[in-house]
Design an enzyme around this catalytic site. Structure first.
Site, PDB file in Angstrom:
ATOM      1  N   VAL A 161      -0.399 -10.482   0.782  1.00  0.00           N
ATOM      2  CA  VAL A 161       0.975 -10.824   0.403  1.00  0.00           C
ATOM      3  C   VAL A 161       1.975  -9.873   1.065  1.00  0.00           C
ATOM      4  CG1 VAL A 161       1.063  -9.486  -1.763  1.00  0.00           C
ATOM      5  CG2 VAL A 161       2.345 -11.627  -1.555  1.00  0.00           C
ATOM      6  N   ASP A 162       1.569  -8.640   1.278  1.00  0.00           N
ATOM      7  CA  ASP A 162       2.416  -7.644   1.948  1.00  0.00           C
ATOM      8  C   ASP A 162       2.779  -8.127   3.356  1.00  0.00           C
ATOM      9  OD1 ASP A 162       3.702  -5.268   2.510  1.00  0.00           O
ATOM     10  OD2 ASP A 162       1.905  -4.020   2.431  1.00  0.00           O
ATOM     11  N   ASN A 201       0.859  -1.184   0.000  1.00  0.00           N
ATOM     12  CA  ASN A 201       0.000   0.000   0.000  1.00  0.00           C
ATOM     13  C   ASN A 201       0.896   1.236   0.000  1.00  0.00           C
ATOM     14  OD1 ASN A 201       0.629   0.719   2.764  1.00  0.00           O
ATOM     15  ND2 ASN A 201      -0.638  -1.036   3.343  1.00  0.00           N
TER      16      ASN A 201
HETATM   17  P1  ADP Z   1      -3.899  -6.157  -2.986  1.00  0.00           P
HETATM   18  O1  ADP Z   1      -4.082  -5.265  -1.804  1.00  0.00           O
HETATM   19  O2  ADP Z   1      -2.984  -5.561  -4.038  1.00  0.00           O
HETATM   20  O3  ADP Z   1      -5.188  -6.656  -3.546  1.00  0.00           O
HETATM   21  P2  ADP Z   1      -3.420  -8.704  -1.606  1.00  0.00           P
HETATM   22  O4  ADP Z   1      -2.179  -9.084  -0.868  1.00  0.00           O
HETATM   23  O5  ADP Z   1      -4.663  -8.561  -0.813  1.00  0.00           O
HETATM   24  O6  ADP Z   1      -3.029  -7.383  -2.421  1.00  0.00           O
HETATM   25  O7  ADP Z   1      -3.677  -9.770  -2.759  1.00  0.00           O
HETATM   26  C1  ADP Z   1      -2.935  -9.822  -3.957  1.00  0.00           C
HETATM   27  C2  ADP Z   1      -2.848 -11.256  -4.416  1.00  0.00           C
HETATM   28  O8  ADP Z   1      -1.805 -11.927  -3.687  1.00  0.00           O
HETATM   29  C3  ADP Z   1      -4.101 -12.089  -4.185  1.00  0.00           C
HETATM   30  O9  ADP Z   1      -4.371 -12.826  -5.385  1.00  0.00           O
HETATM   31  C4  ADP Z   1      -3.716 -13.037  -3.052  1.00  0.00           C
HETATM   32  O10 ADP Z   1      -4.390 -14.284  -3.156  1.00  0.00           O
HETATM   33  C5  ADP Z   1      -2.244 -13.208  -3.305  1.00  0.00           C
HETATM   34  N1  ADP Z   1      -1.418 -13.647  -2.161  1.00  0.00           N
HETATM   35  C6  ADP Z   1      -1.623 -13.490  -0.839  1.00  0.00           C
HETATM   36  N2  ADP Z   1      -0.607 -14.006  -0.125  1.00  0.00           N
HETATM   37  C7  ADP Z   1       0.279 -14.508  -1.032  1.00  0.00           C
HETATM   38  C8  ADP Z   1       1.528 -15.193  -0.941  1.00  0.00           C
HETATM   39  N3  ADP Z   1       2.098 -15.450   0.241  1.00  0.00           N
HETATM   40  N4  ADP Z   1       2.150 -15.562  -2.092  1.00  0.00           N
HETATM   41  C9  ADP Z   1       1.599 -15.300  -3.292  1.00  0.00           C
HETATM   42  N5  ADP Z   1       0.437 -14.652  -3.455  1.00  0.00           N
HETATM   43  C10 ADP Z   1      -0.227 -14.265  -2.342  1.00  0.00           C
END
Ligand code: ADP
Length: 172
Positions: free
Chosen positions: A36-37, A27
């Protein structure tokens, strides 16, 4: 469009990949979040947050580079995807810019392998199929004129997203 063999698909946890850079769907504060963050910050350890604090945030569609700290990846490219607000707020162009900016930043630092999560498709609500198509199109466009990148990996966290990437790549 012809399939570029430098593009790979993988399903699993992006924090486990030993590549030159993994991309974080961050963000704009760059101070951590969920999804993922959160996973990247947990795996990288507190040094990543300390480095991010010095970056002064990041605008939507732009990208910034840090070290990978305790991750197997050497670097993290932090990019800020658009929040989906119905499609009339330049979301598609902004998402394309995330991929372009991340790949250009990697290239500028001599990085040759980059792994992307599906930016904006989690908490930010971007429609998954459209997001996967944009990721693939923009990466193809970049690779057409690039001779240094060796691997671009699209990492899915679930089978449905992997299927959408496969379709966008014309593999099914
Ligand atoms: P945003 O806020 O950009 O939507 P998110 O983290 O909520 O970011 O989700 C982005 C994508 O990353 C989603 O498709 C989610 O399923 C995926 N994701 C979450 N954790 C992981 C991980 N550890 N490795 C790979 N992809 C992930």
């Amino acid at each position: 469009m012809a399939y570029d063999p430098r593009i790979e698909l993988m399903t699993g946890d992006i924090t486990e990949l030993a590549v030159d850079a993994i991309v974080n769907a961050a963000n704009s504060s760059l101070l951590g979040g969920g999804g993922v963050d959160g996973a990247i910050h947990r795996a990288a350890g507190p040094g990543l947050l300390a480095e991010c604090r010095r970056l002064g945030g990041c605008k939507t569609g732009e990208a910034k580079l840090t070290a990978g700290h305790r991750l197997p990846a050497r670097h993290v490219i932090h990019t800020v995807g658009p929040v989906w607000r119905g499609g009339g707020h330049n979301e598609e162009a902004l998402l394309a810019r995330c991929y372009r900016a991340s790949l250009e930043l990697a290239k500028a630092h001599g990085l040759r392998s980059v792994a992307f999560p599906a930016i904006s498709t989690g908490a930010y609500g971007f429609p998954r199929q459209r997001a996967c198509a944009i990721a693939v199109d923009e990466t193809h466009r970049f690779l057409q004129t690039d001779e240094t990148m060796e691997r671009v990996i699209f990492v899915s966290f679930d089978a449905e997203t992997d299927a959408l990437y496969r379709r966008a790549l014309g593999l099914d």
